[in-house]
Write an enzyme that holds these catalytic residues in place. Structure first.
Site, PDB file in Angstrom:
ATOM      1  CG  HIS A 193      13.205  35.527  95.512  1.00 44.60           C
ATOM      2  ND1 HIS A 193      14.471  36.044  95.330  1.00 44.60           N
ATOM      3  CD2 HIS A 193      13.046  34.575  94.567  1.00 44.60           C
ATOM      4  CE1 HIS A 193      15.049  35.452  94.306  1.00 44.60           C
ATOM      5  NE2 HIS A 193      14.197  34.542  93.820  1.00 44.60           N
TER       6      HIS A 193
ATOM      7  CB  CYS B  25      15.853  31.256  94.438  1.00 42.22           C
ATOM      8  SG  CYS B  25      15.003  31.224  92.843  1.00 42.22           S
TER       9      CYS B  25
ATOM     10  CD  GLU C 165      14.695  38.396  97.877  1.00 45.75           C
ATOM     11  OE1 GLU C 165      14.533  38.432  96.641  1.00 45.75           O
ATOM     12  OE2 GLU C 165      14.668  37.325  98.525  1.00 45.75           O
TER      13      GLU C 165
END
Length: 362
Positions: free
Chosen positions: A338, A254, A340
């Site tokens: 993202h 990001c 995660e």
């Protein structure tokens, strides 16, 4: 028993007015101001609200019903909340989930985060899609005062918001066999969990120099997500370039992706209304596969500015914007989204394994 209702209104910088009811914390002056953006996630409202990348912004949830499963401290993505406020169509009157410790309204109040409910969020989202992200203000103040507050807000361009969210001092998260230094530009808890599966992670402030990082002799360096304008993060690009040119495997997500590109001469620009949600399709150029991704950013990397500097690895299928790259001749790669997934799909978590492989081969 009746519950008192606090009438409130939202006013955008273009003069648009929305009526609603106050929720969460009530500011002393009756005003909450910031850049208004919308997020399309269906679940994961607590993770969104506690994401430091929302510093300076007011989050509009497009999902019409928010708060039905309550909140729990275990799902917080940071040490608090950094957003300016929350806008919802309808707040659940009661929550039901065995993990919940309190309702969303209580969580907002405990974190001193104001909110407004009962708005026509569909109309608001249409305005933001057409005009782009707009500054806005909501609360119990009169319309003229809220309009003035909206127009006086700094927005997110030309502002160093990372300084508001980064850790004041280094700390360590124990984990796997590698040693990783993670820059905290606004790092999320789920990212640290993913990194700790492969490494012992030392989290450092955003102002940490390359010399200080290299003195720790890390196996790899991680560049985290974070809020705002990548051009305003003082010293970050100099430090990142020094680390990468020293040969240390580097992985960015990001804002970390944007800073890595700027460290090697890339340019960034602001998207009209950003990418905020958990359903963005991204194509992996090498494999041709499509990943459904979680995203939260307002700025983007110009792929043409990376010609001869980096190989583009991922592209957004909604608007063809850059979603990933690998720096030519160096052990450094990054993605705009993202992996995660806090919240969101887990399609892209393989990138943490790629980071581990890069450290292993190094």
């Amino acid at each position: 028993m009746t519950t008192s209702i606090t009438e409130a209104q939202l006013v955008l910088e273009d003069g648009s007015v929305f009526e609603g009811e106050g929720i969460g914390h009530v500011p002393a002056d009756g005003i909450a101001a910031g850049e208004v953006v919308f997020n399309t996630v269906m679940t994961g409202y607590q993770e969104v609200i506690t994401d430091p990348s929302y510093a300076g912004q007011i989050i509009t949830f497009t999902n019409s019903h928010i708060g039905n499963y309550g909140t729990t401290g275990a799902d917080n993505e940071s040490r608090g909340t950094f957003a300016r406020g929350v806008i919802v169509r309808e707040m659940a009157r009661r929550h039901s989930n065995w993990r919940a410790t309190e309702g969303l309204d209580g969580m907002l109040a405990a974190n001193r985060l104001p909110g407004i409910a009962g708005l026509d969020t569909r109309r608001l989202t249409r305005i933001l899609r057409d005009a782009g992200s707009l500054r806005g203000a909501f609360g119990t103040a009169d319309e003229a005062t809220l309009l003035a507050a909206a127009r006086a807000d700094r927005g997110t361009s030309g502002v160093d918001l990372v300084a508001e969210v980064t850790t004041p001092a280094p700390y360590t998260v124990e984990g796997g066999r590698f040693s990783v230094v993670a820059y905290d530009f606004g790092i999320k808890t789920t990212i640290l969990r993913c990194l700790s599966d492969i490494a012992r992670v030392t989290v450092v402030p955003a102002s940490t120099t390359a010399e200080e990082v290299l003195a720790m002799s890390p196996d790899g360096v991680f560049l985290s997500n974070g809020p705002g304008d990548p051009g305003m993060v003082a010293g970050a690009t100099t430090a990142i370039r020094g680390i990468v040119e020293a040969g240390v495997p580097t992985f960015g997500i990001c804002l970390g992706h944007q800073l890595l590109s700027r460290a090697f001469g890339g340019h960034t620009f602001k998207l009209p209304f950003g990418h905020h949600g958990g359903n963005h399709p991204v194509r992996n150029i090498a494999t041709g596969s499509v990943e459904i991704t979680s995203q939260n950013h307002n700025f983007c990397v110009d792929p043409d500015s990376l010609s001869g500097v980096a190989d583009i690895t991922h592209v957004n299928l909604n608007d063809n914007t850059n979603e990933g790259m690998r720096i030519t001749g160096h052990r450094a790669f990054s993605v705009q989204y993202h992996p995660e997934a806090g919240p969101g799909p887990h399609d892209s978590r393989y990138l943490f394994a790629q980071f581990a492989d890069l450290m292993e081969n190094h």
